[in-house]
Motif scaffolding. Structure first.
Motif, PDB file in Angstrom:
ATOM      1  N   PHE A 151       0.803  -1.382   0.073  1.00 22.22           N
ATOM      2  CA  PHE A 151      -0.108   0.017  -0.030  1.00 22.22           C
ATOM      3  C   PHE A 151       0.786   1.063  -0.037  1.00 22.22           C
ATOM      4  O   PHE A 151       2.012   1.064   0.211  1.00 22.22           O
ATOM      5  N   GLY A 152       0.348   2.404  -0.158  1.00 17.24           N
ATOM      6  CA  GLY A 152       0.894   3.794  -0.507  1.00 17.24           C
ATOM      7  C   GLY A 152       1.422   4.224   0.976  1.00 17.24           C
ATOM      8  O   GLY A 152       0.786   3.913   1.669  1.00 17.24           O
ATOM      9  N   GLY A 153       2.699   4.731   0.804  1.00 16.74           N
ATOM     10  CA  GLY A 153       3.174   5.323   2.191  1.00 16.74           C
ATOM     11  C   GLY A 153       2.424   6.945   2.260  1.00 16.74           C
ATOM     12  O   GLY A 153       1.467   7.247   2.418  1.00 16.74           O
ATOM     13  N   ILE A 160       8.367   1.382  -5.770  1.00 14.21           N
ATOM     14  CA  ILE A 160       9.630   0.681  -5.583  1.00 14.21           C
ATOM     15  C   ILE A 160      10.548   2.083  -5.709  1.00 14.21           C
ATOM     16  O   ILE A 160      10.538   2.622  -7.030  1.00 14.21           O
ATOM     17  N   HIS A 161      11.457   2.238  -4.691  1.00 10.67           N
ATOM     18  CA  HIS A 161      12.090   3.449  -4.799  1.00 10.67           C
ATOM     19  C   HIS A 161      13.471   3.134  -4.676  1.00 10.67           C
ATOM     20  O   HIS A 161      14.684   3.887  -4.848  1.00 10.67           O
ATOM     21  N   SER A 162      13.870   1.736  -4.454  1.00  5.71           N
ATOM     22  CA  SER A 162      15.393   1.323  -4.178  1.00  5.71           C
ATOM     23  C   SER A 162      15.479   0.191  -5.136  1.00  5.71           C
ATOM     24  O   SER A 162      14.686  -1.010  -4.876  1.00  5.71           O
ATOM     25  N   VAL A 163      16.387   0.018  -6.218  1.00  4.70           N
ATOM     26  CA  VAL A 163      16.738  -1.162  -6.765  1.00  4.70           C
ATOM     27  C   VAL A 163      18.208  -1.376  -6.966  1.00  4.70           C
ATOM     28  O   VAL A 163      18.995  -0.322  -7.213  1.00  4.70           O
ATOM     29  N   LEU A 164      18.665  -2.368  -6.449  1.00  4.87           N
ATOM     30  CA  LEU A 164      19.998  -2.756  -6.190  1.00  4.87           C
ATOM     31  C   LEU A 164      20.344  -4.047  -6.995  1.00  4.87           C
ATOM     32  O   LEU A 164      19.842  -5.075  -6.607  1.00  4.87           O
ATOM     33  N   VAL A 175      15.082  -5.060  -4.388  1.00  5.22           N
ATOM     34  CA  VAL A 175      14.159  -4.151  -4.369  1.00  5.22           C
ATOM     35  C   VAL A 175      13.542  -3.638  -3.132  1.00  5.22           C
ATOM     36  O   VAL A 175      13.191  -4.577  -2.416  1.00  5.22           O
ATOM     37  N   ALA A 176      13.455  -2.339  -2.730  1.00  8.15           N
ATOM     38  CA  ALA A 176      12.510  -2.077  -1.565  1.00  8.15           C
ATOM     39  C   ALA A 176      11.265  -1.092  -2.028  1.00  8.15           C
ATOM     40  O   ALA A 176      11.343  -0.453  -2.886  1.00  8.15           O
ATOM     41  N   VAL A 177      10.301  -1.335  -1.080  1.00  7.12           N
ATOM     42  CA  VAL A 177       8.980  -0.911  -1.458  1.00  7.12           C
ATOM     43  C   VAL A 177       8.390   0.003  -0.352  1.00  7.12           C
ATOM     44  O   VAL A 177       8.479  -0.705   0.727  1.00  7.12           O
ATOM     45  N   SER A 178       7.753   1.015  -0.919  1.00  3.11           N
ATOM     46  CA  SER A 178       7.155   1.765   0.248  1.00  3.11           C
ATOM     47  C   SER A 178       5.582   1.625  -0.193  1.00  3.11           C
ATOM     48  O   SER A 178       5.072   2.141  -1.145  1.00  3.11           O
ATOM     49  N   ILE A 214       4.638  -5.552   4.898  1.00  2.00           N
ATOM     50  CA  ILE A 214       3.929  -4.176   4.848  1.00  2.00           C
ATOM     51  C   ILE A 214       4.958  -3.544   5.710  1.00  2.00           C
ATOM     52  O   ILE A 214       4.496  -2.209   5.973  1.00  2.00           O
ATOM     53  N   GLN A 215       6.074  -3.685   5.210  1.00  2.00           N
ATOM     54  CA  GLN A 215       7.216  -2.792   5.976  1.00  2.00           C
ATOM     55  C   GLN A 215       7.356  -1.500   5.002  1.00  2.00           C
ATOM     56  O   GLN A 215       7.012  -1.807   3.857  1.00  2.00           O
ATOM     57  N   ASP A 216       7.659  -0.503   5.694  1.00  2.00           N
ATOM     58  CA  ASP A 216       7.671   0.676   4.888  1.00  2.00           C
ATOM     59  C   ASP A 216       9.289   1.239   4.897  1.00  2.00           C
ATOM     60  O   ASP A 216       9.778   2.131   5.386  1.00  2.00           O
ATOM     61  N   PRO A 217      10.301   0.388   4.149  1.00  2.00           N
ATOM     62  CA  PRO A 217      11.702   1.094   3.989  1.00  2.00           C
ATOM     63  C   PRO A 217      11.535   2.299   3.170  1.00  2.00           C
ATOM     64  O   PRO A 217      10.854   2.518   2.223  1.00  2.00           O
TER      65      PRO A 217
END
Lengths: 373, 89
Positions: A151-153, A160-164, A175-178, A214-217
């Motif tokens: 869900f949206g923060g 997806i704001h981080s792609v490594l 990838v990390a998702v908020s 459901i974590q918000d990195p």
């Protein structure tokens, strides 16, 4: 050391360069337009800029001449949503199958020239194999059953704001998702596993606080020289991993606070990381109106609070998730704020210099990397 | 054939001169425009063909009703304006 910094702002892309006498703004591209991200690809020297025109949608441009000229390239496109598919996020909002924002850009591995990755809102990960001319949605992640629990923060929809990309193996990515946790693929995007064990979401009911999906990195970075050493600035604090995201340990104390958006890790020393704290989720301003950067050299056991050259009264700058960067030497860092202030340090944070004070709101800063040759 | 005009604000990003094309619905008319000017498509509609949230289409002075399907009818004499809603800062 990198002598060029790309500064993406609400009103254009600014190139900031170091000359003999110091740093100056050398050029503005897309003046007046909302530039949300820029990437300089170390493999071939191409520059990419992501724009969000608001009225006219999100677009991508590429430059082959260090920003002198730009050409619009392909835009990631979502496939049509099947008529019988119900796609409602965990917060009850209907998820549009349409690009809302390009929220991250990352080069593929060194062995895959022209491969690029784009993380987007509302949650799609896209790959290009042709320098951004065309894009394909990574269906395996988009169609993962747990994706519908994201869900949206701050934004209406998840993203997806981080792609490594693992420098040791281009088919392994994180990838990390908020808000959707951290996801790993080891087979070039065919299958995905959530990797957020140890994180805690205190914005959820207690029984769901440890749910990895459901974590918000807010931002995730990995040490290039030791990719298993990762840092996350999370909505609820700071976490680090020493085992390639298999487990995460909270860093409970970090100077004024552990709340913020951005994190940078030293390119060679995974124990050295930087953060820009705000007071808290509920109070998103620097403590006592003083902008500081926090730095750890020992993996988060202790932190220095760095303030030399940063405003120490009535400053209400916030540094967004892509607006803190470190160069390949680890000596130079740049941070840009929502208030349009840009600072650079050339001694790993001991002293900062304000480069500009009246830029538009800054969304991202990115050092143009020097090619290895 | 219907005539389509585009907001001057678009011209900064993509050339979009007034154009006369065939079509019995807004969707058909826009499809004919985009066939001649492919880059314009993504500026006016999203990848599913829906008119972008902050864009507006008027057909002979009447605002488009079917923003997702663009099925509103047009006549051979129709004047169609593709303009932008006001927003932002």
């Amino acid at each position: 050391m990198s002598d060029t910094l790309l500064v993406s702002t609400r009103k254009g892309l600014f190139e900031v360069r170091r000359h003999g006498s110091g740093w100056s703004v050398d050029r503005a591209s897309f003046l007046g337009d909302n530039v949300t991200l820029a990437l300089a690809d170390v493999r071939d020297g191409s520059w990419y800029a992501a724009l969000d025109h608001g009225h006219f949608g999100a677009k991508l441009h590429r430059s082959e001449d260090d920003g002198a000229s730009w050409v619009e390239i392909g835009t990631p496109e979502y496939p049509p949503k099947p008529d019988d598919e119900d796609d409602v996020g965990a917060d009850g909002r209907s998820i549009p199958w349409a690009l809302k924002l390009i929220w991250s850009l990352a080069p593929g591995g060194a062995d895959r020239p022209g491969e690029l990755w784009a993380g987007t809102i509302p949650g799609g990960l896209f790959r290009s194999r042709d320098h951004g001319e065309t894009w394909e949605l990574i269906e395996s992640l988009w169609r993962h059953p747990d994706r519908k629990r994201w869900f949206g923060g701050g934004a209406d929809f998840p993203g997806i704001h981080s792609v490594l990309v693992d420098p040791r193996d281009s088919s392994r990515m994180l990838v990390a998702v908020s808000c959707g946790g951290v996801w790993e693929t080891t087979d070039d995007g065919q299958t995905w596993t959530v990797r957020a064990d140890g994180m805690r979401a205190n914005f959820m009911p207690p029984e769901q606080a440890g749910d990895p999906v459901i974590q918000d990195p807010h931002r995730m970075v990995a040490c290039p020289a030791n990719f298993d050493q990762l840092w996350v600035q999370h909505h609820c604090g700071i976490w680090r991993s020493r085992d390639g995201a298999r487990s995460w340990v909270e860093v409970e104390e970090a100077g004024p606070s552990t709340f913020g958006f951005a994190v940078a890790v030293h390119p060679k020393d995974g124990d050295t990381a930087y953060f820009v704290p705000g007071i808290s989720d509920q109070l998103r301003v620097p403590e006592d109106g003083r902008v500081v950067v926090t730095r750890t050299h020992d993996g988060g056991r202790s932190f220095d609070v760095l303030r030399k050259g940063l405003p120490q009264e009535h400053a209400y700058d916030i540094v967004f998730r892509h607006a803190l960067d470190i160069d390949q030497t680890g000596q130079r860092l740049a941070l840009g704020s929502t208030t349009g202030n840009l600072w650079i340090t050339e001694d790993a944070g001991d002293n900062f210099e304000q480069i500009r004070g009246h830029l538009p709101p800054i969304y991202a800063v990115h050092f143009v990397p020097l090619s290895p040759s | 054939m219907p005539t389509v005009h585009f907001t001057a604000n678009l011209q900064r990003h993509v050339a979009s001169p007034t154009i006369v094309v065939e079509g019995a619905t807004v969707g058909e008319v826009l499809a004919a425009v985009f066939e001649q000017n492919p880059r314009l498509r993504g500026y006016v509609v999203d990848e599913q063909g829906a008119v972008r949230k902050h864009m507006n289409v008027f057909i002979d002075g009447v605002q488009l009703r079917d923003r997702a399907g663009t099925s509103d009818a047009v006549t051979p004499e129709s004047e169609i304006y593709v303009i932008q809603a006001l927003s932002g800062g």
